[in-house]
Design a protein around this motif. Structure first.
Motif, PDB file in Angstrom:
ATOM      1  N   UNK A 104      -9.579 -22.995  -7.796  1.00  0.00           N
ATOM      2  CA  UNK A 104      -8.951 -23.440  -6.791  1.00  0.00           C
ATOM      3  C   UNK A 104      -9.143 -21.174  -6.501  1.00  0.00           C
ATOM      4  N   UNK A 176      -3.431 -31.541   7.247  1.00  0.00           N
ATOM      5  CA  UNK A 176      -2.501 -31.117   6.413  1.00  0.00           C
ATOM      6  C   UNK A 176      -1.080 -31.554   5.743  1.00  0.00           C
ATOM      7  N   UNK A 331       0.361 -34.404  -2.659  1.00  0.00           N
ATOM      8  CA  UNK A 331       1.831 -33.600  -3.449  1.00  0.00           C
ATOM      9  C   UNK A 331       2.170 -33.776  -4.111  1.00  0.00           C
ATOM     10  N   UNK A 332       1.907 -35.094  -4.327  1.00  0.00           N
ATOM     11  CA  UNK A 332       2.931 -36.308  -5.683  1.00  0.00           C
ATOM     12  C   UNK A 332       2.069 -36.255  -6.890  1.00  0.00           C
ATOM     13  N   UNK A 336       0.785 -33.355  -8.060  1.00  0.00           N
ATOM     14  CA  UNK A 336       1.748 -32.021  -6.951  1.00  0.00           C
ATOM     15  C   UNK A 336       1.828 -30.854  -6.420  1.00  0.00           C
ATOM     16  N   UNK A 337       0.906 -30.975  -5.781  1.00  0.00           N
ATOM     17  CA  UNK A 337       0.111 -29.810  -4.968  1.00  0.00           C
ATOM     18  C   UNK A 337       0.893 -29.842  -3.980  1.00  0.00           C
ATOM     19  N   UNK A 338       2.320 -29.749  -3.272  1.00  0.00           N
ATOM     20  CA  UNK A 338       2.858 -30.072  -2.047  1.00  0.00           C
ATOM     21  C   UNK A 338       2.417 -29.372  -1.165  1.00  0.00           C
ATOM     22  N   UNK A 339       2.573 -27.728  -1.791  1.00  0.00           N
ATOM     23  CA  UNK A 339       2.379 -26.959  -1.208  1.00  0.00           C
ATOM     24  C   UNK A 339       0.797 -26.857  -0.686  1.00  0.00           C
ATOM     25  N   UNK A 340       0.293 -27.004  -1.426  1.00  0.00           N
ATOM     26  CA  UNK A 340      -0.941 -26.844  -0.390  1.00  0.00           C
ATOM     27  C   UNK A 340      -2.042 -27.587   0.711  1.00  0.00           C
ATOM     28  N   UNK A 341      -0.741 -28.524   0.966  1.00  0.00           N
ATOM     29  CA  UNK A 341      -0.340 -29.559   1.930  1.00  0.00           C
ATOM     30  C   UNK A 341      -2.352 -30.167   2.212  1.00  0.00           C
ATOM     31  N   UNK A 368      -7.436 -29.187   8.392  1.00  0.00           N
ATOM     32  CA  UNK A 368      -6.682 -29.504   6.988  1.00  0.00           C
ATOM     33  C   UNK A 368      -6.687 -27.711   6.295  1.00  0.00           C
ATOM     34  N   UNK A 369      -6.372 -27.301   5.751  1.00  0.00           N
ATOM     35  CA  UNK A 369      -6.239 -26.028   5.359  1.00  0.00           C
ATOM     36  C   UNK A 369      -7.222 -26.593   3.886  1.00  0.00           C
ATOM     37  N   UNK A 370      -7.918 -25.867   3.591  1.00  0.00           N
ATOM     38  CA  UNK A 370      -9.688 -25.743   3.104  1.00  0.00           C
ATOM     39  C   UNK A 370      -8.712 -26.416   1.368  1.00  0.00           C
ATOM     40  N   UNK A 371      -7.516 -25.036   0.704  1.00  0.00           N
ATOM     41  CA  UNK A 371      -7.354 -25.572  -0.713  1.00  0.00           C
ATOM     42  C   UNK A 371      -6.743 -26.534  -0.643  1.00  0.00           C
TER      43      UNK A 371
END
Lengths: 514, 493
Positions: A104, A176, A331-332, A336-341, A368-371
């Motif tokens: 990232x 997202x 996210x799971x 666990x990258x919940x905040x990246x949506x 959707x957000x690219x990250x």
């Protein structure tokens, strides 16, 4: 005009005032100039009003206050809060995966890719991902479904996961977070103004955001009970019962299943899934399969099978006719990258004309957000043996895996050792959902304070032991049962501390109210 | 777009469980021209070019969408440095990153759960970022107070706009909420209104007066609408999209007065607030004007204003960052709003972090200040130059009339189409400007969006083009459109 139907938990009665057409005798606030407010309660969408208020918000306020007090040095029986009310591994203290962070960073600031600060495979992956971005920038919009190369890799991931069952990029949308695409699919299924109302079968207990989305769109949730005594199993008789209960109340169009379960942690067997598939086929229901915890499976007897795979392996006519949407997320799991949506939906066997409408709906969200899209790419195609980053990646994921297996075991041991508490084995998912057998005095005290008994318990647990869990009533379980939910994706030391505080608190609580 | 045989899904000829007759009828009416049929054709052409199919051009220029980076605009260095530090905090040890970038990254990470941008934030957005946004608004608006509790971070401004509309639309039959939107408008609004089954109340911007907004026209529209719905919301885009007009202060005051008199909730879409180019034009925030009009208005008018990280000088569309500020909202209603935003959990944390940097940029005494200021000024100056160039060149084409591009990122010229072309379009079941744009795409590889996608007066035709391609390329694009227009007009005379 169709009769108004109870569509969610008991709390919404407080929110629902007179219907929208009676604005002339509303009790709106007066502004100083003597005029009615424009955005008064009576002039808000009734669907929005019908959505339950969350207990979480009240507890979160208390938690904030406690944190502030701790910062100011106020003496408490604990040094810091253990916050396990959300399914959020990073918040719980689990370290993000290094490979993900590095990729990232390289994508966000490509100057890093030119230097040798990052391992070779990280740089290569960042270059590859940036190639798929217009103008080589993560700041550009992407195609509606997502960056085509990423969508393609997701379809390959799905095929590989499902033992070869083909998956086509045109059927996949990145959004997202998975709840976003669930809401879009529900929007196609649900006509909020229809009479009779549209119904969706949902599990009891159920993850709250999904139920809220349904209510917010004007649908009626039709609960089917999961069988707590048998590890929160889904039994097809309950599905039939739910359909019965919907007669004369609403028109059910879909069945929502969460596997592995949230909050329950149950992982369905193939047989159970086949029963569900036969049920939806027979009753002509659309199947919504929320599978975001598919990478979180711990039970020795348990194995995750996707609904798509089970469906395909049942062969025609079912495999050609059952209409399915399955959801996954970054996210799971280990990430666990919940905040990246980052989440996606795969649509199976849908009508092409409906697919065109779905495309248009997603297009209004832009993309959707690219990250978040990148996170999904790394989920679909993590480092492989032989890659420079593989050893560290393997070490980190193994560590998380063994942490989870141990946590689940410890939770089962400790919680079931406490009188008045019992917990089904957590086969999968991110949570434990123990059952509280509260003494009548405790229940009475809760009622006196105007609280649900499990909210009362959780509030005390927060104030006295500094453990922030989520009360069971949020998940609309069977009436008269009390639970609480907490996230098990935390480092082992944190879990031990949590269990220590819980044991000590619970023992005292039971003493106080005997 | 043709579906491949594989994607055709299942047995042909069988009636599907979910079909166009039983699906939500509102969704069927949703259209979003910015990503519509013409763009899908453009993508197909790009595929063909990749496969080596010969065409009169060797690339497709996507001037359909307000995406600056896609057209080669460079990201602002400081913003990306901080975001990289947030994504991979090990880099905080790296001395190649400036101290002010590190300081901001540390502050943001401190506010994130587990010090990770991968943790959920609260649904309304990270507290300290909302505080920073409130301070930014106060500074922008000459000191008028802004309460962080009234700030909602969102997944782009679009998310916040749709959320507000979702809250406000209710009622049945003649009581159904009516929402006023401009013609032409950014089609997110018309799409949302269709999806929510709200009543769209169109008010026309005046093309002959540089797309200005006339309150008399607002009045006409709302009075007519009261016959069949309950008008409750007025949407304004300033600077305008697709039209680019920047409203005068007087106009904004008039609109506010109108909103108060007609009891309308005001939605002020201000995502292009830094994109103001024309001499004599200045961005005035609706909130500032509202408060400067005194308590009679500032305590009575309810509004929401929207901003984003996708436009201005940042152009970071892919981050999906944005916010709205709600003003004078009934506290009980605000509680409903807070409840509603929780269903999507939270806005993307990188977008929140980016927004924090936008509202909290390097200060004169900080190491990154000079480079940051220079980069920002260059982006905005380049856009201003391209705006001027576009207007100038289009106005040299007989049959194309172009209003000055006062702000935003687009031009929306009017095109005169011969009757024969109009007839041909009707034959093919297309709107005439869609026929025009499709031809332009096929012949020159330039992708624009037909004016019919935004709304326009009956009998007039337009297209929306972005001013974003790099200057030299833009000149070529403008020239090609000029040549095309002449050819097209000749062909259909």
């Amino acid at each position: 005009m169709s009769p108004r139907v109870e569509s969610s938990g008991g709390n919404e009665k407080q929110n629902r005032k007179c219907s929208a057409s009676t604005k002339s005798h509303s009790s709106t606030r007066q502004s100083p100039v003597g005029e009615k407010k424009m955005s008064a309660m009576q002039e808000i969408s009734p669907h929005v009003r019908n959505m339950k208020q969350l207990q979480y918000a009240v507890l979160a306020k208390r938690a904030s206050r406690i944190k502030e007090e701790l910062r100011q040095g106020v003496r408490k029986p604990f040094k810091e809060l253990i916050e396990v009310c959300w399914g959020d591994p990073h918040r719980g203290g689990v370290k993000p995966l290094t490979f993900v962070q590095q990729v990232l960073a390289g994508c966000v600031y490509p100057q890093l890719v030119d230097s040798d600060k990052l391992p070779v495979d990280v740089r290569q992956r960042a270059e590859l991902l940036l190639k798929g971005c217009a103008g080589g920038s993560v700041g550009s919009y992407t195609a509606t479904r997502g960056i085509p190369e990423i969508v393609h890799r997701i379809s390959e991931f799905i095929t590989s996961r499902d033992g070869g069952a083909p998956s086509h990029p045109e059927n996949i949308y990145i959004s997202p977070g998975s709840q976003w695409s669930l809401m879009n699919v529900l929007n196609v299924l649900v006509d909020g103004e229809a009479s009779p109302r549209t119904g969706v079968l949902t599990p009891r207990p159920c993850y709250l955001s999904s139920n809220l989305s349904m209510v917010g769109l004007g649908a009626v949730t039709v609960p089917y009970d999961l069988c707590e005594e048998r590890g929160w199993e889904l039994r097809v008789e309950e599905l039939h019962g739910a359909l019965e209960s919907a007669k004369g109340v609403c028109r059910p169009v879909a069945l929502y299943v969460i596997n592995p379960g949230n909050p329950t942690g149950h992982v369905q067997s193939r047989e159970s899934m086949q029963e569900v598939i036969r049920f939806v086929s027979e009753k002509r229901l659309f199947l919504l399969a929320d599978e975001v915890y598919q990478d979180c499976v711990y039970g020795e007897q348990s194995e995750f099978l996707s609904y798509k795979r089970v469906l395909m392996e049942m062969g025609p006519p079912l495999s050609d006719t059952v209409e399915l949407a399955s959801f996954h997320s970054a996210s799971k799991g280990f990430m666990g990258e919940c905040g990246l949506r980052g989440g996606y939906v795969e649509l199976v066997n849908l009508d092409p004309a409906v697919m065109k409408c779905i495309y248009k709906l997603f297009s209004t969200d832009s993309c959707a957000p690219v990250l978040g899209q990148f996170a999904l790419d790394l989920l679909a195609k993590p480092p492989q043996p032989g890659d420079p980053s593989y050893p560290l990646y393997r070490e980190e994921t193994q560590h998380i895996r063994s942490m989870l297996v141990r946590n689940v075991k410890r939770v089962f041991e400790v919680v079931n050792g406490l009188p008045g508490l019992c917990c089904q084995p957590v086969e999968g998912g991110a949570f434990a959902f123990p059952r509280l057998h509260l003494p009548p005095e405790a229940i009475q005290r809760a009622e006196e304070m105007g609280m649900q008994p499990d909210v009362f318990y959780c509030t005390r647990l927060l104030e006295e032991a500094g453990v922030f869990v989520s009360p069971g009533c949020e998940y609309e379980p069977k009436k008269g049962t009390y639970h609480f939910r907490f996230c098990i994706m935390v480092p082992e030391e944190v879990m031990e501390e949590l269990l220590r505080r819980l044991s000590s608190f619970h023992t005292q609580f039971m003493k106080d109210f005997s | 777009q043709q579906m491949s045989q594989h994607a055709a899904n299942g047995l042909p000829g069988r009636v599907k469980l979910l079909n166009v007759d039983n699906m939500n009828p509102n969704v069927k009416r949703v259209e979003y021209a910015v990503r519509g049929a013409i763009v899908q054709r453009a993508v197909q052409i790009e595929k063909e070019l990749k496969e080596g199919v010969k065409k009169p051009f060797d690339e497709v220029i996507k001037a359909n969408i307000g995406d600056a980076h896609a057209m080669g605009q460079k990201p602002i260095t400081f913003l990306r440095q901080v975001l990289a530090l947030c994504a991979y905090p090990e880099l905080l040890e790296d001395d190649k990153f400036p101290a002010d970038a590190k300081q901001r990254a540390r502050r943001i990470l401190e506010a994130c759960g587990g010090h990770s941008i991968g943790a959920y934030s609260s649904s309304q957005g990270i507290d300290c970022i909302r505080q920073d946004v409130a301070r930014y608004i106060e500074k922008r608006d000459g000191g008028i107070p802004s309460n962080p509790d009234n700030i909602y971070l969102a997944t782009g401004a679009s998310d916040a706009i749709v959320t507000m509309l979702k809250m406000l639309v209710c009622g049945e039959g003649r009581d159904r909420t009516g929402v006023m939107i401009s013609i032409p408008q950014y089609p997110l609004y018309s799409a949302a209104l269709a999806d929510l089954a709200a009543v769209q109340i169109s008010y026309y911007l005046d093309e002959d007066k540089c797309w200005s907004l006339d309150v008399a026209e607002l009045k006409r529209a709302v009075d007519a609408a009261r016959q069949h719905c309950n008008p409750r919301v007025l949407c304004i885009i300033n600077p305008g999209n697709p039209t680019g007009q920047v409203q005068s202060r007087q106009c904004i005051e008039d609109v506010i007065r109108f909103a108060k008199d007609e009891r309308l909730f005001l939605m002020a879409d201000e995502v292009y607030q830094d994109n103001v180019y024309a001499e004599g034009c200045k961005f005035h925030s609706f909130k500032r004007v509202l408060f400067e009009m005194g308590p009679e208005y500032s305590t009575a008018v309810e509004m929401a204003s929207f901003h984003s990280t996708s436009k201005c000088y940042m152009g970071e569309c892919g981050f999906r960052g944005g916010y709205m500020e709600v003003i004078n909202m009934d506290p009980e209603v605000k509680a409903q709003l807070t409840k509603l935003v929780s269903v999507r959990l939270c806005p993307p944390v990188p977008g929140q972090a980016l927004l924090d940097l936008v509202v909290n940029p390097p200060q004169p005494d900080e190491p990154s200040y000079h480079q940051f200021t220079k980069e920002r000024a260059t982006v905005l100056a380049t856009l201003a130059e391209k705006a001027r160039l576009t207007e100038q060149i289009f106005n040299t084409v007989p049959g194309i009339t172009c209003n000055p591009v006062q702000g935003a990122m687009y031009t929306f010229p009017r095109i005169a189409l011969p009757q024969k072309a109009i007839d041909k379009a009707t034959e093919e079941g297309l709107s005439p400007d869609m026929l025009y744009c499709m031809r332009l795409l096929e012949e020159e590889g330039i992708c624009l969006v037909p004016g019919s996608g935004f709304g326009q007066r009956e009998g007039t035709f337009h297209f929306r083009m972005t001013i974003l391609p790099p200057t030299e390329k833009l000149k070529i694009v403008l020239q090609k459109i000029r040549e095309f227009h002449v050819r097209f007009t000749q062909e259909f005379s």
